[in-house]
Design a protein around this motif. Structure first.
Motif, PDB file in Angstrom:
ATOM      1  N   LEU A 108       6.558  -3.023  -9.184  1.00 60.19           N
ATOM      2  CA  LEU A 108       5.618  -2.128  -8.504  1.00 60.19           C
ATOM      3  C   LEU A 108       4.257  -2.795  -8.308  1.00 60.19           C
ATOM      4  CD1 LEU A 108       6.596   1.222 -10.255  1.00 60.19           C
ATOM      5  CD2 LEU A 108       6.932   0.661  -7.840  1.00 60.19           C
ATOM      6  N   LEU A 109       3.814  -3.599  -9.288  1.00 60.73           N
ATOM      7  CA  LEU A 109       2.546  -4.321  -9.123  1.00 60.73           C
ATOM      8  C   LEU A 109       2.625  -5.345  -7.994  1.00 60.73           C
ATOM      9  CD1 LEU A 109       1.017  -5.070 -12.647  1.00 60.73           C
ATOM     10  CD2 LEU A 109       0.110  -3.618 -10.833  1.00 60.73           C
ATOM     11  N   VAL A 110       3.733  -6.061  -7.915  1.00 62.26           N
ATOM     12  CA  VAL A 110       3.924  -7.021  -6.822  1.00 62.26           C
ATOM     13  C   VAL A 110       3.891  -6.285  -5.485  1.00 62.26           C
ATOM     14  CG1 VAL A 110       5.601  -8.588  -5.732  1.00 62.26           C
ATOM     15  CG2 VAL A 110       5.135  -8.767  -8.185  1.00 62.26           C
ATOM     16  N   SER A 111       4.568  -5.149  -5.429  1.00 64.55           N
ATOM     17  CA  SER A 111       4.576  -4.346  -4.208  1.00 64.55           C
ATOM     18  C   SER A 111       3.159  -3.899  -3.836  1.00 64.55           C
ATOM     19  CB  SER A 111       5.481  -3.125  -4.398  1.00 64.55           C
ATOM     20  OG  SER A 111       5.422  -2.285  -3.282  1.00 64.55           O
ATOM     21  N   ALA A 112       2.391  -3.444  -4.818  1.00 65.66           N
ATOM     22  CA  ALA A 112       1.013  -3.011  -4.553  1.00 65.66           C
ATOM     23  C   ALA A 112       0.170  -4.182  -4.051  1.00 65.66           C
ATOM     24  CB  ALA A 112       0.390  -2.415  -5.810  1.00 65.66           C
ATOM     25  N   GLY A 113       0.339  -5.338  -4.664  1.00 65.81           N
ATOM     26  CA  GLY A 113      -0.412  -6.522  -4.240  1.00 65.81           C
ATOM     27  C   GLY A 113      -0.085  -6.926  -2.817  1.00 65.81           C
ATOM     28  N   ILE A 114       1.180  -6.901  -2.475  1.00 60.31           N
ATOM     29  CA  ILE A 114       1.589  -7.267  -1.115  1.00 60.31           C
ATOM     30  C   ILE A 114       1.063  -6.247  -0.110  1.00 60.31           C
ATOM     31  CG2 ILE A 114       3.608  -7.484   0.400  1.00 60.31           C
ATOM     32  CD1 ILE A 114       4.964  -8.944  -1.982  1.00 60.31           C
ATOM     33  N   GLN A 115       1.056  -4.971  -0.505  1.00 64.43           N
ATOM     34  CA  GLN A 115       0.520  -3.946   0.396  1.00 64.43           C
ATOM     35  C   GLN A 115      -0.975  -4.157   0.642  1.00 64.43           C
ATOM     36  OE1 GLN A 115       1.871   0.204  -0.263  1.00 64.43           O
ATOM     37  NE2 GLN A 115       3.215  -0.711  -1.814  1.00 64.43           N
TER      38      GLN A 115
END
Length: 188
Positions: free
Chosen positions: A46-53
């Motif tokens: 989820l953190l990776v997803s937030a960073g990419i967003q």
């Protein structure tokens, strides 16, 4: 959208796809999984997803309302990552994961539908809708064991990873390679 922005978006989608696919495999293959193990891996996902967003919101040449939606989605995904890291029951972990995917998928589909300059926008829309549906399924299913949650969500992450790789340009590359292989040889 200029070519530099388009390349950055493509690279971000490819990175997201690789990370999702790899984390899905880790979850599926990790021996002796526990709720805390899943909480850690999904917190990272989820953190990776937030960073990419956040990266996409800053890099993409999308309108302010779309940029704002992506930033809000990234913030919500970051909060869900923190909730996942804090642990809890299998049901709560499934809820955080499902909400994260549902929000991320919905935002991806909205951006692809509204931004006419997204390359292969229909692929992004399909990827977004599929991710949102997977998130809703994870929310709806009642998990009783860590193995059940790990199997469903690990497999889902692998699928999401493949979809993100396709949205990142892998589909276009594969179609181009297939077209070149099937073209008649001019030397014959």
């Amino acid at each position: 959208m200029d070519s530099r922005s388009r390349d950055g978006t493509r690279q971000a989608m490819l990175l997201a796809g690789i990370c999702s696919f790899a984390l899905g495999l880790v979850i599926l293959l990790w021996p002796g999984r526990s709720t805390s193990t899943l909480a850690l891996v999904f917190g990272v996902a989820l953190l990776v997803s937030a960073g990419i967003q956040v990266y996409l919101a800053l890099l993409s040449r999308i309108t302010f309302p779309l940029r704002l939606i992506v930033v809000v989605s990234a913030i919500l995904t970051g909060i869900l990552a923190m909730l996942a890291f804090s642990g809890g029951t299998i049901e709560l972990l499934a809820l955080w994961i499902g909400i994260g995917w549902a929000v991320r998928g919905t935002v991806q589909a909205l951006v692809a539908a509204w931004d006419t300059e997204v390359a292969d926008g229909w692929v992004h829309e399909v990827c977004g809708v599929a991710t949102a549906v997977i998130g809703l399924v994870v929310i709806a299913v009642k998990f009783h064991t860590v193995t059940g949650l790990a199997t469903v969500t690990g497999g889902a992450l692998v699928v999401i990873g493949v979809l993100e790789l396709l949205a990142g340009g892998l589909l276009r590359t594969l179609l181009r390679a297939t077209a070149q292989d099937s073209a008649p040889d001019p030397r014959s």
